[in-house]
Design an enzyme around this catalytic site. Structure first.
Site, PDB file in Angstrom:
ATOM      1  N   ASN A 127      -8.853  52.711 -37.547  1.00  0.00           N
ATOM      2  CA  ASN A 127      -8.234  53.190 -38.786  1.00  0.00           C
ATOM      3  C   ASN A 127      -7.175  54.225 -38.416  1.00  0.00           C
ATOM      4  O   ASN A 127      -7.475  55.400 -38.229  1.00  0.00           O
ATOM      5  CB  ASN A 127      -9.284  53.802 -39.720  1.00  0.00           C
ATOM      6  CG  ASN A 127      -8.662  54.313 -41.006  1.00  0.00           C
ATOM      7  OD1 ASN A 127      -7.609  53.841 -41.419  1.00  0.00           O
ATOM      8  ND2 ASN A 127      -9.307  55.296 -41.629  1.00  0.00           N
ATOM      9  N   ILE A 128      -5.943  53.785 -38.300  1.00  0.00           N
ATOM     10  CA  ILE A 128      -4.853  54.676 -37.907  1.00  0.00           C
ATOM     11  C   ILE A 128      -4.305  55.347 -39.161  1.00  0.00           C
ATOM     12  O   ILE A 128      -3.807  54.666 -40.070  1.00  0.00           O
ATOM     13  CB  ILE A 128      -3.729  53.895 -37.192  1.00  0.00           C
ATOM     14  CG1 ILE A 128      -4.312  53.134 -36.003  1.00  0.00           C
ATOM     15  CG2 ILE A 128      -2.622  54.843 -36.733  1.00  0.00           C
ATOM     16  CD1 ILE A 128      -3.381  52.098 -35.438  1.00  0.00           C
ATOM     17  N   CYS A 152      -2.347  60.814 -25.553  1.00  0.00           N
ATOM     18  CA  CYS A 152      -3.693  60.712 -26.126  1.00  0.00           C
ATOM     19  C   CYS A 152      -4.647  60.718 -24.941  1.00  0.00           C
ATOM     20  O   CYS A 152      -4.476  61.537 -24.034  1.00  0.00           O
ATOM     21  CB  CYS A 152      -3.829  59.475 -27.021  1.00  0.00           C
ATOM     22  SG  CYS A 152      -3.263  57.919 -26.270  1.00  0.00           S
TER      23      CYS A 152
END
Length: 217
Positions: A127-128, A152
């Protein structure tokens, strides 16, 4: 009887205002110069091993554009290399707190940290958050934050999505956006990431200036 000359008073008032403006300008210049000197001189020299400087880039390191870089999570072995980039900012796309050693490195080198807490779930639970990517893009597009490093954990999915959305702003065709994403994600490429980039709406960001490369691919 002495008569005041209005024009004389006006001239004196203008002179006083000009002097005040000059003093403010001088003070601002001093502040800017001092800040610049501090930022540049606070960067310690790279670590030297024997007669050579050890420069090890972080995992998945690459140049994205002028003043923009991407990578996986840097550790202490990469600090000397990062110093050569003269970074002003880091965009960190993970929710975990930044490690103490990395935080100290940022402080000693005058680097600002922008953290966007995007969870690193695996498919099919990816779920970005579009709003976070949008805010990260605003930071990325602001040249006052350049040179900037995006990272990241592995420099694949979250970093890949942010860079992919940047490419859409740069008018890259989707096939080129996906090719670049897959080059870094390799066997870990996610359909959900590519779908996100395809559907990401850049219309609200088109008004933002881009003073770096904007070549179509």
């Amino acid at each position: 009887m002495k008569v005041d000359n209005p024009s004389k008073h006006k001239i004196q008032q203008q002179q006083e205002e000009e002097e005040e403006e000059e003093e403010e300008a001088e003070q601002m210049c001093r502040t800017i110069v001092v800040a610049s000197v501090v930022d540049l001189s606070s960067q310690p020299a790279p670590v030297v091993t024997g007669d050579e400087v050890t420069l090890i880039p972080p995992l998945n390191f690459s140049m994205v554009d002028n003043g923009i870089f991407r990578s996986g999570f840097p550790d202490s072995a990469n600090f000397s290399f990062l110093q050569t980039l003269r970074l002003r900012s880091i965009i960190y796309l993970c929710p975990e707190p930044y490690p103490e050693a990395n935080t100290e490195f940022l402080k000693s080198n005058g680097i600002k940290l922008f953290q966007f807490a995007i969870e690193g779930h695996k498919e099919p639970f990816v779920n970005i958050p579009e709003d976070m990517i949008r805010e990260a893009l605003k930071v990325l597009l602001d040249v006052r934050n350049h040179p900037v490093l995006i990272h990241c954990k592995r420099g694949k999915h979250r970093t890949g999505c942010l860079v992919g959305c940047l490419r859409k702003l740069q008018k890259w065709c989707l096939s080129s956006v996906f090719d670049e994403y897959q080059r870094f994600a390799a066997a870990k490429a996610r359909v959900s990431d590519q779908r996100f980039m395809e559907l990401f709406d850049i219309s609200s960001l088109k008004h933002l200036p881009m003073s770096f490369s904007c070549l179509k691919k």
